[in-house]
Design an enzyme around this catalytic site. Structure first.
Site, mmCIF file in Angstrom:
data_model
loop_
_atom_site.group_PDB
_atom_site.id
_atom_site.type_symbol
_atom_site.label_atom_id
_atom_site.label_comp_id
_atom_site.label_asym_id
_atom_site.label_seq_id
_atom_site.Cartn_x
_atom_site.Cartn_y
_atom_site.Cartn_z
ATOM 1 N N GLU A 199 -32.004 -29.015 21.143
ATOM 2 C CA GLU A 199 -30.826 -29.877 21.121
ATOM 3 C C GLU A 199 -31.147 -31.261 21.678
ATOM 4 O O GLU A 199 -31.344 -31.425 22.884
ATOM 5 C CB GLU A 199 -29.681 -29.265 21.928
ATOM 6 N N GLU B 16 -18.313 -27.036 21.246
ATOM 7 C CA GLU B 16 -18.770 -27.388 22.595
ATOM 8 C C GLU B 16 -18.135 -28.701 23.048
ATOM 9 O O GLU B 16 -18.743 -29.771 23.035
ATOM 10 C CB GLU B 16 -20.289 -27.479 22.673
#
Length: 304
Positions: free
Chosen positions: A184, A279
């Site tokens: 990420e 998220e």
């Protein structure tokens, strides 16, 4: 603020309220409608605590009743084995998928894979082995990895090579179990080594493993680089997981500047069958905030 503290705080915070537009796109949300979405959106614990209570198992059941078919839980490794097993069993019973959790202790400001230090590699690989056991209990297929900060005393090419070699070792652990590390790139601080989609793409190509792919977080990449759909298209072969959050504010879609209706339509046209992790925080608290959250996803999911 670390990821877990952010999620706990933002799920409870009362942010700026955004009025939802009226019309067919904003269908009334019925908690027990059980209507699924076009894409597989994954909430996390706390998003529906006002309606379902603080017990995560009850909340998962409620998420299913709302039409969600996956969950995320970054802190899953910190839960007891008993709780992990219970979560895995409930997900299986409901036909839901487990999204990402974060590999413990792997890659952070004090333990960067870019440094090429054996002690840092050992910590990362230990976290990978622990993650395999957690994944078995909850039937997870993706785990989040962040390589950590720059090691600015080394040339960037050497740092990149160090990260690649470390990830190759991690992939060796995950491959036999069909688990993918998803790397990420983040926007939290310029000290982070991994920040851009093309940079992550280059690393995944070099590792050359089905167990090393990209986690594309729309919120972070809107901040870092923009040009979202174009860069996803260029790097699509290595993207295995998507997360979202609107910008500014990192709250639900429709609270910021990102056109999620177009992004989700594009993902659908790409025949993306993976998880879309929610998220982000919530612009309102309580049951009203939870209703608004579901309505926002119904709206941006209404592309067909």
């Amino acid at each position: 603020m670390n990821r877990m503290d952010f999620l706990k705080k933002s799920a409870l915070a009362v942010g700026a309220s955004t009025v939802l537009p009226h019309g067919n796109a904003w269908a009334t949300t019925t908690p027990n409608s059980n209507a699924t979405f076009n894409l597989d959106y994954a909430p996390h614990q706390g998003m529906f605590a006002a309606s379902a209570g603080k017990n995560f198992l009850d909340e998962i059941q409620y998420m299913h009743e709302l039409g969600f078919r996956s969950i995320e839980d970054n802190g899953m490794p910190s839960r007891s084995e008993r709780e992990q097993t219970q979560i895995g069993e409930l997900l299986a019973k409901l036909g839901m998928r487990m999204g990402v959790f974060v590999v413990p202790k792997g890659g952070n400001g004090q333990n960067t894979l870019a440094a090429g230090k054996q002690e840092h590699l050992d910590i990362f690989l230990k976290g990978c082995r622990e993650s395999v056991e957690v994944a078995k209990r909850v039937n997870a297929k993706w785990v989040t990895v962040v390589p950590g900060d720059y090691e600015r005393r080394l040339p960037i090419g050497v740092q990149t090579a160090n990260v690649i070699e470390s990830l190759k070792r991690g992939a060796e652990i995950f491959e036999p179990h069909g688990i993918s590390m998803v790397l990420e790139p983040l926007s939290d601080t310029p000290d982070l080594f991994l920040r851009y989609t093309d940079q992550t793409y280059e690393i995944c190509k070099a590792v050359d493993s089905p167990s090393c792919k990209i986690l594309y977080d729309v919120y972070h990449q809107q901040k870092n680089e923009g040009n979202l759909i174009k860069l996803m298209e260029l790097c699509w072969s290595e993207i295995a997981y998507v997360q979202v959050g609107d910008n500014p504010g990192r709250n639900e879609p429709t609270t910021g500047e990102i056109n999620f209706l177009n992004i989700f339509k594009w993902l659908h046209l790409k025949e993306y069958k993976g998880v879309v992790g929610m998220e982000h925080g919530m612009s309102q608290s309580g049951k009203e905030g939870e209703e608004r959250l579901v309505q926002s996803y119904r709206a941006v999911d209404s592309f067909r």
